[in-house]
Write an enzyme that holds these catalytic residues in place. Structure first.
Site, PDB file in Angstrom:
ATOM      1  N   THR A  46       0.816  -1.207   0.000  1.00  0.00           N
ATOM      2  CA  THR A  46       0.000   0.000   0.000  1.00  0.00           C
ATOM      3  C   THR A  46       0.855   1.264   0.000  1.00  0.00           C
ATOM      4  O   THR A  46       2.009   1.242   0.454  1.00  0.00           O
ATOM      5  CB  THR A  46      -0.894  -0.017   1.260  1.00  0.00           C
ATOM      6  OG1 THR A  46      -1.516   1.251   1.403  1.00  0.00           O
ATOM      7  CG2 THR A  46      -0.096  -0.289   2.532  1.00  0.00           C
ATOM      8  N   ASP A  47       0.253   2.376  -0.437  1.00  0.00           N
ATOM      9  CA  ASP A  47       0.948   3.664  -0.362  1.00  0.00           C
ATOM     10  C   ASP A  47       1.052   4.182   1.077  1.00  0.00           C
ATOM     11  O   ASP A  47       1.825   5.096   1.362  1.00  0.00           O
ATOM     12  CB  ASP A  47       0.249   4.710  -1.257  1.00  0.00           C
ATOM     13  CG  ASP A  47      -1.205   4.977  -0.902  1.00  0.00           C
ATOM     14  OD1 ASP A  47      -1.721   4.355   0.049  1.00  0.00           O
ATOM     15  OD2 ASP A  47      -1.830   5.817  -1.574  1.00  0.00           O
ATOM     16  N   GLU A  48       0.257   3.602   1.993  1.00  0.00           N
ATOM     17  CA  GLU A  48       0.228   4.132   3.368  1.00  0.00           C
ATOM     18  C   GLU A  48       1.561   3.956   4.088  1.00  0.00           C
ATOM     19  O   GLU A  48       1.802   4.601   5.100  1.00  0.00           O
ATOM     20  CB  GLU A  48      -0.880   3.464   4.181  1.00  0.00           C
ATOM     21  CG  GLU A  48      -2.246   3.703   3.594  1.00  0.00           C
ATOM     22  CD  GLU A  48      -3.396   3.519   4.571  1.00  0.00           C
ATOM     23  OE1 GLU A  48      -3.148   3.413   5.786  1.00  0.00           O
ATOM     24  OE2 GLU A  48      -4.541   3.513   4.110  1.00  0.00           O
ATOM     25  N   TYR A 104      -1.917  -0.534  11.082  1.00  0.00           N
ATOM     26  CA  TYR A 104      -2.057  -1.203   9.776  1.00  0.00           C
ATOM     27  C   TYR A 104      -0.849  -0.898   8.897  1.00  0.00           C
ATOM     28  O   TYR A 104      -0.183  -1.805   8.383  1.00  0.00           O
ATOM     29  CB  TYR A 104      -3.356  -0.764   9.081  1.00  0.00           C
ATOM     30  CG  TYR A 104      -3.352  -1.067   7.589  1.00  0.00           C
ATOM     31  CD1 TYR A 104      -3.392  -2.380   7.128  1.00  0.00           C
ATOM     32  CD2 TYR A 104      -3.293  -0.030   6.649  1.00  0.00           C
ATOM     33  CE1 TYR A 104      -3.365  -2.664   5.763  1.00  0.00           C
ATOM     34  CE2 TYR A 104      -3.273  -0.304   5.286  1.00  0.00           C
ATOM     35  CZ  TYR A 104      -3.302  -1.623   4.847  1.00  0.00           C
ATOM     36  OH  TYR A 104      -3.271  -1.894   3.496  1.00  0.00           O
ATOM     37  N   LYS A 110       2.145  -3.338   7.428  1.00  0.00           N
ATOM     38  CA  LYS A 110       2.430  -3.523   5.991  1.00  0.00           C
ATOM     39  C   LYS A 110       3.887  -3.132   5.695  1.00  0.00           C
ATOM     40  O   LYS A 110       4.569  -3.783   4.908  1.00  0.00           O
ATOM     41  CB  LYS A 110       1.471  -2.691   5.134  1.00  0.00           C
ATOM     42  CG  LYS A 110       0.032  -3.167   5.125  1.00  0.00           C
ATOM     43  CD  LYS A 110      -0.170  -4.543   4.510  1.00  0.00           C
ATOM     44  CE  LYS A 110       0.079  -4.590   3.020  1.00  0.00           C
ATOM     45  NZ  LYS A 110      -0.270  -5.926   2.463  1.00  0.00           N
TER      46      LYS A 110
HETATM   47  P1  NAD Z   1      -9.594  -7.367   2.224  1.00  0.00           P
HETATM   48  O1  NAD Z   1      -9.585  -7.095   3.685  1.00  0.00           O
HETATM   49  O2  NAD Z   1     -10.831  -7.073   1.445  1.00  0.00           O
HETATM   50  O3  NAD Z   1      -9.259  -8.916   1.952  1.00  0.00           O
HETATM   51  C1  NAD Z   1      -8.236  -9.574   2.623  1.00  0.00           C
HETATM   52  C2  NAD Z   1      -8.350 -11.066   2.322  1.00  0.00           C
HETATM   53  O4  NAD Z   1      -7.274 -11.737   2.985  1.00  0.00           O
HETATM   54  C3  NAD Z   1      -9.641 -11.700   2.816  1.00  0.00           C
HETATM   55  O5  NAD Z   1     -10.148 -12.588   1.857  1.00  0.00           O
HETATM   56  C4  NAD Z   1      -9.206 -12.457   4.073  1.00  0.00           C
HETATM   57  O6  NAD Z   1     -10.014 -13.578   4.365  1.00  0.00           O
HETATM   58  C5  NAD Z   1      -7.790 -12.844   3.706  1.00  0.00           C
HETATM   59  N1  NAD Z   1      -6.923 -13.065   4.863  1.00  0.00           N
HETATM   60  C6  NAD Z   1      -6.782 -12.268   5.961  1.00  0.00           C
HETATM   61  N2  NAD Z   1      -5.908 -12.820   6.820  1.00  0.00           N
HETATM   62  C7  NAD Z   1      -5.467 -13.975   6.242  1.00  0.00           C
HETATM   63  C8  NAD Z   1      -4.539 -14.960   6.631  1.00  0.00           C
HETATM   64  N3  NAD Z   1      -3.890 -14.900   7.811  1.00  0.00           N
HETATM   65  N4  NAD Z   1      -4.311 -16.004   5.801  1.00  0.00           N
HETATM   66  C9  NAD Z   1      -4.977 -16.100   4.618  1.00  0.00           C
HETATM   67  N5  NAD Z   1      -5.880 -15.191   4.219  1.00  0.00           N
HETATM   68  C10 NAD Z   1      -6.121 -14.134   5.013  1.00  0.00           C
HETATM   69  O7  NAD Z   1      -8.345  -6.598   1.639  1.00  0.00           O
HETATM   70  P2  NAD Z   1      -8.154  -5.846   0.244  1.00  0.00           P
HETATM   71  O8  NAD Z   1      -8.688  -4.479   0.355  1.00  0.00           O
HETATM   72  O9  NAD Z   1      -8.628  -6.748  -0.821  1.00  0.00           O
HETATM   73  O10 NAD Z   1      -6.566  -5.751   0.207  1.00  0.00           O
HETATM   74  C11 NAD Z   1      -5.777  -6.795  -0.370  1.00  0.00           C
HETATM   75  C12 NAD Z   1      -4.319  -6.418  -0.258  1.00  0.00           C
HETATM   76  O11 NAD Z   1      -4.096  -5.189  -0.964  1.00  0.00           O
HETATM   77  C13 NAD Z   1      -3.840  -6.161   1.167  1.00  0.00           C
HETATM   78  O12 NAD Z   1      -2.542  -6.661   1.297  1.00  0.00           O
HETATM   79  C14 NAD Z   1      -3.851  -4.650   1.305  1.00  0.00           C
HETATM   80  O13 NAD Z   1      -2.892  -4.210   2.239  1.00  0.00           O
HETATM   81  C15 NAD Z   1      -3.476  -4.234  -0.105  1.00  0.00           C
HETATM   82  N6  NAD Z   1      -3.968  -2.914  -0.556  1.00  0.00           N
HETATM   83  C16 NAD Z   1      -5.297  -2.589  -0.416  1.00  0.00           C
HETATM   84  C17 NAD Z   1      -5.747  -1.365  -0.916  1.00  0.00           C
HETATM   85  C18 NAD Z   1      -7.197  -0.963  -0.820  1.00  0.00           C
HETATM   86  O14 NAD Z   1      -7.532   0.175  -1.158  1.00  0.00           O
HETATM   87  N7  NAD Z   1      -8.097  -1.839  -0.402  1.00  0.00           N
HETATM   88  C19 NAD Z   1      -4.848  -0.491  -1.534  1.00  0.00           C
HETATM   89  C20 NAD Z   1      -3.494  -0.862  -1.639  1.00  0.00           C
HETATM   90  C21 NAD Z   1      -3.075  -2.084  -1.162  1.00  0.00           C
HETATM   91  O1  DAU Z   2      -4.171   3.950   0.573  1.00  0.00           O
HETATM   92  C1  DAU Z   2      -4.389   2.575   0.453  1.00  0.00           C
HETATM   93  C2  DAU Z   2      -5.234   2.104   1.617  1.00  0.00           C
HETATM   94  O2  DAU Z   2      -6.552   2.556   1.385  1.00  0.00           O
HETATM   95  C3  DAU Z   2      -5.199   0.591   1.795  1.00  0.00           C
HETATM   96  O3  DAU Z   2      -3.908   0.197   2.121  1.00  0.00           O
HETATM   97  C4  DAU Z   2      -6.168   0.156   2.900  1.00  0.00           C
HETATM   98  O4  DAU Z   2      -6.208  -1.249   2.984  1.00  0.00           O
HETATM   99  C5  DAU Z   2      -7.544   0.676   2.564  1.00  0.00           C
HETATM  100  O5  DAU Z   2      -8.450   0.353   3.593  1.00  0.00           O
HETATM  101  C6  DAU Z   2      -7.506   2.196   2.360  1.00  0.00           C
HETATM  102  O6  DAU Z   2      -7.225   2.873   3.613  1.00  0.00           O
HETATM  103  P1  DAU Z   2      -7.988   4.240   4.019  1.00  0.00           P
HETATM  104  O7  DAU Z   2      -7.903   4.400   5.476  1.00  0.00           O
HETATM  105  O8  DAU Z   2      -7.558   5.366   3.154  1.00  0.00           O
HETATM  106  O9  DAU Z   2      -9.488   3.810   3.555  1.00  0.00           O
HETATM  107  P2  DAU Z   2     -10.918   4.019   4.242  1.00  0.00           P
HETATM  108  O10 DAU Z   2     -11.946   3.653   3.219  1.00  0.00           O
HETATM  109  O11 DAU Z   2     -11.012   3.388   5.581  1.00  0.00           O
HETATM  110  O12 DAU Z   2     -10.980   5.608   4.435  1.00  0.00           O
HETATM  111  C7  DAU Z   2     -10.834   6.492   3.335  1.00  0.00           C
HETATM  112  C8  DAU Z   2     -10.906   7.906   3.877  1.00  0.00           C
HETATM  113  O13 DAU Z   2     -12.251   8.150   4.327  1.00  0.00           O
HETATM  114  C9  DAU Z   2     -10.013   8.147   5.076  1.00  0.00           C
HETATM  115  O14 DAU Z   2      -9.489   9.478   5.006  1.00  0.00           O
HETATM  116  C10 DAU Z   2     -10.943   8.000   6.272  1.00  0.00           C
HETATM  117  C11 DAU Z   2     -12.271   8.479   5.726  1.00  0.00           C
HETATM  118  N1  DAU Z   2     -13.484   7.845   6.299  1.00  0.00           N
HETATM  119  C12 DAU Z   2     -13.548   6.491   6.361  1.00  0.00           C
HETATM  120  C13 DAU Z   2     -14.676   5.853   6.877  1.00  0.00           C
HETATM  121  C14 DAU Z   2     -14.739   4.353   6.982  1.00  0.00           C
HETATM  122  C15 DAU Z   2     -14.561   8.629   6.687  1.00  0.00           C
HETATM  123  O15 DAU Z   2     -14.516   9.872   6.591  1.00  0.00           O
HETATM  124  N2  DAU Z   2     -15.676   8.017   7.199  1.00  0.00           N
HETATM  125  C16 DAU Z   2     -15.771   6.658   7.316  1.00  0.00           C
HETATM  126  O16 DAU Z   2     -16.827   6.162   7.837  1.00  0.00           O
END
Ligand code: NAD
Ligand code: DAU
Length: 361
Positions: free
Chosen positions: A136-138, A162, A166
């Site tokens: 992730t970019d975080e 988190y 990562k």
């Molecule tokens: P998600 O939470 O929707 O899905 C995570 C999946 O991993 C689920 O299916 C869960 O059952 C599985 N999992 C969790 N713990 C596990 C374990 N110990 N063993 C096997 N499986 C396990 O997550 P996502 O949003 O799909 O993110 C996927 C990946 O991409 C993550 O590594 C996250 O850090 C990264 N990422 C997410 C975003 C985003 O915006 N969602 C952006 C950049 C990177």
């Molecule tokens: O940047 C990549 C990341 O983006 C991934 O690594 C994470 O897995 C993914 O969850 C996401 O993280 P964020 O914290 O940016 O996503 P989230 O959807 O939780 O929140 C997006 C923005 O919205 C953040 O600034 C917090 C805000 N927010 C979130 C929720 C859930 C609100 O204002 N209200 C809300 O109820």
């Protein structure tokens, strides 16, 4: 080694299931999907490919070394792609343990088993093998309004449990390349949105709450900025990195789509007003400002020049096209939303939003 087989971890979650569905539908070879099925993992996300012989599902934890060893020895993959993680920042604030366990210890255990498998391969198979780590970019921390976007060379400055977990996993992956020569690739992507996004995250939560007549909770004043990428574009980028990326390299992935949270929520309300108008007024009337996230990062922005220039990847969707597709997907999949928001989800809403002064459960 079976040259057409890959292993994906976390393939029942949001991004993982989009990746797995696309891979199998594009007939790119056999895919073995290992997932623990936490609250975020859902077999329904894989329903369209459930009978496809190219998709093999294994219910296991990435930290279960015996299960991973058996899987690798049985299926002899040419690559392992690690999507599995605990992914929600707010949950990491309430309970960091699972994040350390899966994202750090789990990734370590997975790397150890992959290293053992890889070291036993013939030399030519060792060279073509890849371990691709999805991150992730975080990990880069938070930007001020006028800072340049994150490049691959930015220092790591994670701010939440988190992102710290990562970052730790990224460092382990880096070390396995430098120390053991494991051919690793790491991708650091910005915020994704699209189908199968669990409604604990901003975009699906707002769509779901809007349609349920509930408040649309905005943390703080809504001026925090995220950089949004349609999930299929992220999956395309991962396929490009897997095919053409250089071992040991990291690639930032993003679509140059910075938006404030308030802008995102306004856009969602405006699209819903067009697609499914309320009897009276606008969905914007449901917007509520709530207590901020502790340590809330102000701004993320990805500089995607490296992947664009070296691998020729570019996103297909603009924010405007991708967000409309996404709203329509949620309108057409109300039963999916109903099923994933029963049970554990209600408990999460009362934990997270009660303390912010809203009752969403
Ligand atoms: P998600 O939470 O929707 O899905 C995570 C999946 O991993 C689920 O299916 C869960 O059952 C599985 N999992 C969790 N713990 C596990 C374990 N110990 N063993 C096997 N499986 C396990 O997550 P996502 O949003 O799909 O993110 C996927 C990946 O991409 C993550 O590594 C996250 O850090 C990264 N990422 C997410 C975003 C985003 O915006 N969602 C952006 C950049 C990177
Ligand atoms: O940047 C990549 C990341 O983006 C991934 O690594 C994470 O897995 C993914 O969850 C996401 O993280 P964020 O914290 O940016 O996503 P989230 O959807 O939780 O929140 C997006 C923005 O919205 C953040 O600034 C917090 C805000 N927010 C979130 C929720 C859930 C609100 O204002 N209200 C809300 O109820």
């Amino acid at each position: 080694m079976h040259t057409d087989t890959i292993v994906v971890t976390g393939g029942a979650g949001f991004i993982g299931s989009n990746f797995v569905n696309a891979w199998v539908k594009l007939k790119l070879g056999k895919l073995v999907n290992l997932d623990k099925l936490t609250y975020a993992g859902n077999m329904e996300n894989l329903a369209e490919i459930s009978h496809d012989p190219d998709h093999v599902f294994i219910h296991a934890d990435i930290g279960d070394r015996a299960a991973v060893k058996t899987l690798l020895e049985t299926h002899k993959p040419r690559a392992v792609l690690n999507f599995a993680a605990e992914s929600h920042v707010d949950r990491s604030i309430h309970g960091p343990d699972a994040f350390i366990q899966t994202n750090v210890v789990g990734t370590f255990n997975l790397l150890e088993e992959v290293r053992a498998y890889w070291q036993a391969l013939p030399v030519e198979s060792q060279q073509s093998f890849r371990f691709l780590h999805v991150s992730t970019d975080e990990v880069y921390g938070s930007l001020e309004p006028n800072d340049p976007a994150f490049k691959e060379t930015n220092p790591y400055q994670p701010n939440s449990p988190y992102s710290a977990s990562k970052a730790a996993s990224d460092h382990l992956v880096r070390a396995y390349h430098h120390t053991y020569g494991l051919p690793t690739l790491t991708t650091n992507c910005s915020n994704n949105y699209g189908p199968y996004h669990f409604p604990e995250k901003l975009i699906p939560l707002v769509i779901h709450n809007a349609l349920s007549g509930k408040p649309l909770p905005i943390y703080g004043n809504g001026s925090n900025i995220r950089d949004w990428l349609y999930v299929e574009d992220h999956c395309n980028a991962i396929r490009e990195v897997l095919a053409k990326g250089l071992p040991g390299e990291t690639y930032n992935i993003g679509g140059w789509n910075e938006k404030t949270n308030l802008d995102v929520v306004h856009t969602l309300c405006d699209i819903l007003d067009q697609e499914q108008p309320k009897a009276q007024g606008s969905y914007r009337d449901q917007i509520t400002f709530v207590k901020d996230r502790p340590g809330h990062d102000l701004r993320y922005a990805i500089d995607a020049s490296k992947i664009e220039q070296t691998l020729g990847w570019k996103p297909q969707e603009t924010f405007e096209t991708g967000i409309r597709k996404t709203v329509r997907w949620y309108l057409e999949h109300t039963q999916w939303v109903e099923r994933v928001t029963s049970g554990e989800y209600q408990h999460w809403l009362s934990t997270n939003y009660h303390e912010r002064g809203e009752e969403l459960a």
